[in-house]
Design a protein around this motif. Sequence first.
Motif, short mmCIF file in Angstrom:
data_model
loop_
_atom_site.label_atom_id
_atom_site.label_comp_id
_atom_site.label_asym_id
_atom_site.label_seq_id
_atom_site.Cartn_x
_atom_site.Cartn_y
_atom_site.Cartn_z
N ASP A 41 0.89 -1.17 0.00
CA ASP A 41 0.00 0.00 0.00
C ASP A 41 0.92 1.22 0.00
OD1 ASP A 41 -1.74 -2.02 0.54
OD2 ASP A 41 -2.38 -1.25 2.51
N VAL A 42 0.96 1.91 -1.11
CA VAL A 42 1.89 3.03 -1.22
C VAL A 42 1.10 4.29 -1.57
CG1 VAL A 42 3.90 3.95 -2.45
CG2 VAL A 42 3.76 1.51 -1.95
N ALA A 43 1.26 5.32 -0.78
CA ALA A 43 0.54 6.57 -1.04
C ALA A 43 0.91 7.08 -2.43
CB ALA A 43 0.91 7.61 0.02
N LEU A 44 -0.08 7.62 -3.12
CA LEU A 44 0.20 8.21 -4.44
C LEU A 44 0.93 9.53 -4.22
CD1 LEU A 44 -3.21 7.45 -6.12
CD2 LEU A 44 -0.98 6.72 -6.98
N PRO A 45 2.03 9.73 -4.94
CA PRO A 45 2.84 10.92 -4.66
C PRO A 45 2.21 12.23 -5.14
CG PRO A 45 3.82 9.60 -6.42
CD PRO A 45 2.65 8.84 -5.91
N GLY A 46 1.31 12.16 -6.12
CA GLY A 46 0.76 13.41 -6.65
C GLY A 46 1.78 14.10 -7.53
N GLY A 47 1.45 15.32 -7.96
CA GLY A 47 2.37 16.04 -8.84
C GLY A 47 3.52 16.61 -8.03
#
Length: 423
Positions: free
Chosen positions: A111-117
């Motif tokens: 489960d890895v947080a989405l880094p976003g822009g």
Amino acid sequence: MEVLRVVGGSPLRGEVRLTGAKNSVLKLMAATLLAPGTSTITNVPDILDVEIMAELLRRLGCEVGHDVPSSSLVITVPERPDHRADYDLVRRMRASVCVLGPLVTRLGAADVALPGGDNIGSRGLDMHIDGLRRMGAQVTSEHGYLLAQSEGRLTGASVWLDFPSVGATETLVMAAVLADGETVIDNAAREPEIIDICTMLQQMGAAIDGVGTSTLTVVGVDALNPVQHETVPDRIVAGTWAAAAVMTRGDVTVRNAHAEHLSIALEKLATCGADIDVLPDGFRVSMDRRPQSVDIVTLPYPGFPTDLQPQFIALNAIADGAALVTENLFEARFRFVQELARLGADVRTDGHHALVRGRSCLSAAPVEATDIRAGAGLVLAGLVAEGETTVYGVGHIDRGYAGFVPSLEALGADVRRDVVSDR
Ligand code: UD1
């Protein structure tokens, strides 16, 4: 808030010694997750991103000791690490995503947080996800997290990357080393940092063929062993010193560098008029006049590195003539040009092209670093600007350049850290 004060006008002269590459060591740290036990990584740069990755590994249940004087990291990975990389760390460092491949292949879940822009563009993860799906993982996204799961081992697969992405190649190689059967990654990235991680994985017992080529063939094994591995030297830091030597009309020897990893950048500097001597353990760059402008096109390795693009725009800003700089990897990388313009640079951008008309001098001003390499580019510009340039956003530079200010001072630059209350 910390700032850098840079007074222009001093040529850089002397020697610097490189440590390991930021863009390699973070992935090497993630790769230790593939084997329970104690691994040691040497030639580790003392930078903020290493601390963030160390914290991430600790949260996953690893013990991490960072011995700064000996530039080494000792990482002890438990039999069953945790599989969740939280947003508070991933948002601080996008490269945290590199734990995705090792966790899903070893534990069957990540489960890895989405880094976003981030400040240099949108930077998708589609190739990482497509490749893992081909290997049998179920990948979904929920509540800002990427959830990758696999019942049993991943299975080997053929993966063709649309673009030789560094990150996707690393994710898929790390996933493939413990998968069941053969994985072929076509159009793989060939950066020295990819060779570094493949070499470490081979030392851990992985079976990888084609290292350094565009086709990587990986035959999964049942288990890997911990390892001791030395990080490849940082070619981007090396290129930054080389550009700085040319801009300041100085003479800098870079030790512990692999000149062959920087061939195009050094050739560009030779085109500018610099003398380049390749040494057994690095190279020497010297310059006695104003550089000639030089065109740049960024491309995946062995092309010109996008991570040296801001530094070479800064160089062209004070060169004799006009240069066309084409950025093919990160659309937002030209944002830094607005800051450079505050120092008097004449740069026009249109899409992914920048036209830089060299000026004989720049004039100092307060400027803001928006990412690591933009920060380096602005410091380099400050080194040749008339007066004292104040560079805000020093945290970005600290993420990628170990001991930048002491090294600059040792080379004769007039530069110091300062604390200001506000702008
Ligand atoms: C790494 C480096 C970064 C360097 C870059 C290119 C690290 C921590 N960072 O970044 O400093 O500038 O390589 O040499 O090692 N892309 C997609 N989908 C994907 C993956 C990538 O569209 O699934 C795009 C990106 O948006 C970008 C391009 O591909 O436009 C290159 O990205 P990639 O090679 O993956 O760079 P990173 O691994 O993010």
